[in-house]
Design an enzyme around this catalytic site. Structure first.
Site, PDB file in Angstrom:
ATOM      1  N   ASP A   1     -10.912   1.538   6.701  1.00 41.54           N
ATOM      2  CA  ASP A   1     -11.828   2.661   7.325  1.00 41.54           C
ATOM      3  C   ASP A   1     -12.666   3.392   6.334  1.00 41.54           C
ATOM      4  OD1 ASP A   1     -13.006   4.607   8.740  1.00 41.54           O
ATOM      5  OD2 ASP A   1     -11.771   4.157  10.447  1.00 41.54           O
TER       6      ASP A   1
ATOM      7  N   ASP B   1      -6.146   2.124  14.727  1.00 43.95           N
ATOM      8  CA  ASP B   1      -7.676   1.862  14.110  1.00 43.95           C
ATOM      9  C   ASP B   1      -8.141   2.776  15.605  1.00 43.95           C
ATOM     10  OD1 ASP B   1     -10.132   1.155  13.323  1.00 43.95           O
ATOM     11  OD2 ASP B   1      -9.140  -0.293  12.397  1.00 43.95           O
TER      12      ASP B   1
ATOM     13  N   GLY C   1      -4.798   7.363  15.761  1.00 45.48           N
ATOM     14  CA  GLY C   1      -5.706   6.410  15.960  1.00 45.48           C
ATOM     15  C   GLY C   1      -6.998   6.937  15.062  1.00 45.48           C
ATOM     16  N   HIS C   2      -7.839   6.095  15.261  1.00 46.02           N
ATOM     17  CA  HIS C   2      -9.130   6.543  14.366  1.00 46.02           C
ATOM     18  C   HIS C   2     -10.214   6.920  15.470  1.00 46.02           C
ATOM     19  CE1 HIS C   2      -8.290   3.855  10.505  1.00 46.02           C
ATOM     20  NE2 HIS C   2      -7.363   4.827  10.970  1.00 46.02           N
ATOM     21  N   GLY C   3      -9.970   7.604  16.657  1.00 40.55           N
ATOM     22  CA  GLY C   3     -10.944   8.070  17.633  1.00 40.55           C
ATOM     23  C   GLY C   3     -11.639   7.017  18.373  1.00 40.55           C
TER      24      GLY C   3
END
Length: 534
Positions: A236, A342, A364-366
């Site tokens: 990311d 993720d 998580g990554h939104g």
């Protein structure tokens, strides 16, 4: 002489009498014959007519077809009123044998209609967690595929080991239900995956497919994640913005090391549950956990409903997106919990009319739109609404990410009523996204316009707003309303809001102040070409 005259007269009289008698006799004979012939012809016609009437009445009233031999088709029912006389008895014929009909079970009381059930146990599944039940699932699907509105039963209290499998149309009947109440686990033997597959459980080219129940789909991904040291997996790009204050804070906790054994699983990791090319897809109430990569994916689907599901994998599991949308339209996702390594939800190119609300995300990554435009591709995304979402302990909040060199557009996006807690980067636009070590600078870009943020509140640990838009095609019509974000020190360097080539309007005062947003429109905004437009 008189005697002779009398004799002659008598003779003539006798002859006349005989003649008259003969004439009368002849007349009576012809009349009899004529009447007899007329009566005979009439009787023959009547008998034939009666025979026809009897045949018609039998077929019509008896609801059977009496075979007379030969290949002629039965005559249609007579439209005449049935005779009052009952038809003569017809000899009974043996009824041909036929396979028993599928089992029908009612879905409950209250006038619910009957559904045709296919239990995987009836097709040889063992459900002991060690026997390969793939063929039993395939056989159950083949049977259910032929029956509209049928239901495949995966019963509770069983654990079914199922290898890579495709439940495919396009010739299946519509509105099939996959009732998942037990647990389905993926094989951890590398031989089951060959050189690697992109999906584990796949549903393709179906009309009206529903997966529901209280069951679990378990990808058993840990055996795949520990091979990440051998992979060149994408990273990311927002990690570059997150800088720990000291070495005690680790950006990525290490995965278990098994380098002495080499690679365990193929380098291509499968998605746990994928739908492709399908209409009216529903996924509800189930749990999807520990997928080797993405948990739930919709590709080229129209009419998608996801609600009341749970997605779960560790926050450090690599590239384990929760729900992934691509080339899909008319999507509704709500009342769902997603924890993964993720993006909780990622929206890719070709998506429009997507409505997401009442989702809990973290870790998580939104929730992200993108990444878009990779390898100079064209991306089109429009009419996206994300609202009433809670995010806790995520890298990003709501994000749009595009690559340099792409084309197309993202427009008509609303992020509303987002509650963030300990989120590193709550609001992000990154048009320089790169998940590799280096990427080439390029001038073309995916155009971003009509991006609206309202009522985004909570705490951040690195930077509240990061807007990095294209030099050649700035972001336009970006609006910010009721943004209230407070810093929370958690061991990272913290930064002020950042904006680059971002134009729009502050609808209300924000906290912190986002003074870097340029009000209005760019003075020299490049006009999109036909190649760029969607």
């Amino acid at each position: 002489m008189p005697n002779m005259m009398m004799t002659g007269l008598s003779f003539r009289s006798l002859a006349l009498v005989l003649l008259i008698a003969f004439i009368l006799w002849s007349s009576n004979f012809e009349t009899c014959n004529a009447r007899r012939g007329k009566h005979w012809r009439h009787s023959r016609t009547s008998a034939a007519s009666l025979s026809k009437k009897k045949g018609k009445n039998y077929h019509s009233n008896g609801n059977h077809h009496y075979s007379t031999g030969g290949s002629s088709k039965p005559k249609p029912p007579s439209q005449k009123a049935p005779s009052s006389r009952p038809p003569p008895p017809i000899p009974e014929e043996p009824i041909p044998s036929s396979p028993p009909p599928p089992q029908k079970v009612y879905n409950g009381g209250g006038g619910h209609t009957a559904a045709t059930f296919f239990n995987v146990l009836d097709f040889g599944a063992k459900g002991d967690g060690s026997t390969d039940d793939t063929q039993a699932f395939q056989a159950a699907w083949a049977a259910a595929c032929k029956v509209e509105a049928s239901m495949i039963m995966v019963p509770s209290e069983y654990v079914f080991l199922v290898g890579p499998i495709s439940f495919s149309g396009p010739y299946c009947q519509a509105n099939i239900v996959f009732q998942l109440d037990g647990t389905i686990i993926a094989p951890t033997n590398s031989k089951a995956w060959g050189r690697g597959l992109l999906q584990w459980l796949e549903f393709t080219k179906l009309r009206g497919i529903t997966i529901q129940g209280k069951g679990i789909i378990d990808g058993r991904g840990s055996v795949w994640w520990q091979d990440s040291q051998f992979d060149d997996d994408p990273v990311d790009d927002e990690l570059k913005l997150i800088i720990p204050l000291n070495s005690t804070v680790e950006k990525n906790p290490p995965m278990p090391i098994r380098s002495e054994l080499g690679r365990i699983m193929p380098s291509i990791k499968p998605t746990a549950l994928r739908f492709y090319g399908s209409f009216n897809v529903t996924v509800t109430s189930i749990t999807i956990q520990s997928s080797p990569q993405c948990h739930l994916k919709f590709d080229n689907c129209m009419g998608v409903l996801v609600h009341d599901i749970s997605v779960s994998s560790p926050g450090d599991s690599p590239n384990t997106d929760g729900i992934h949308l691509q080339n899909s339209k008319d999507v509704l996702i709500h009342s769902t919990n997603v924890a993964c390594g993720d993006d909780c939800i990622s929206i890719q190119t070709g998506c429009s009319n997507v409505y997401i609300h009442n989702v809990n995300c973290g870790p998580g990554h939104g929730i992200s739109i993108g990444s878009l435009g990779k390898d100079s591709s064209k991306a089109c995304v429009s009419n996206i609404t994300v609202r009433d979402v809670i995010m806790h302990n995520t890298m990003n909040g709501v994000r749009i990410k595009t690559w340099q060199g792409g084309s197309g557009s993202v427009q008509g996006v609303l992020f509303s009523n987002i509650q963030v807690s300990e989120v590193q980067l709550p609001i992000v636009i990154d048009q320089y996204y790169c998940d590799k070590s280096t990427c080439k600078n390029q001038t073309s870009s995916v155009a971003l316009s009509g991006i609206n943020y309202e009522r985004i509140r909570g705490t951040y640990t690195v930077k509240p707003v990061h807007f990095a838009c294209s030099d050649s095609l700035p972001c336009t019509d970006v609006t910010l309303t009721a943004i209230q974000l407070k810093p929370l020190q958690e061991g990272y360097h913290m930064y002020d809001p950042f904006c680059w080539q971002t134009f729009g309007e502050l609808m209300t005062p924000t906290m912190p102040p986002i003074d870097c947003l340029q009000i209005g429109k760019p003075s020299s905004n490049r006009v999109q070409s036909d190649h760029d437009s969607c």
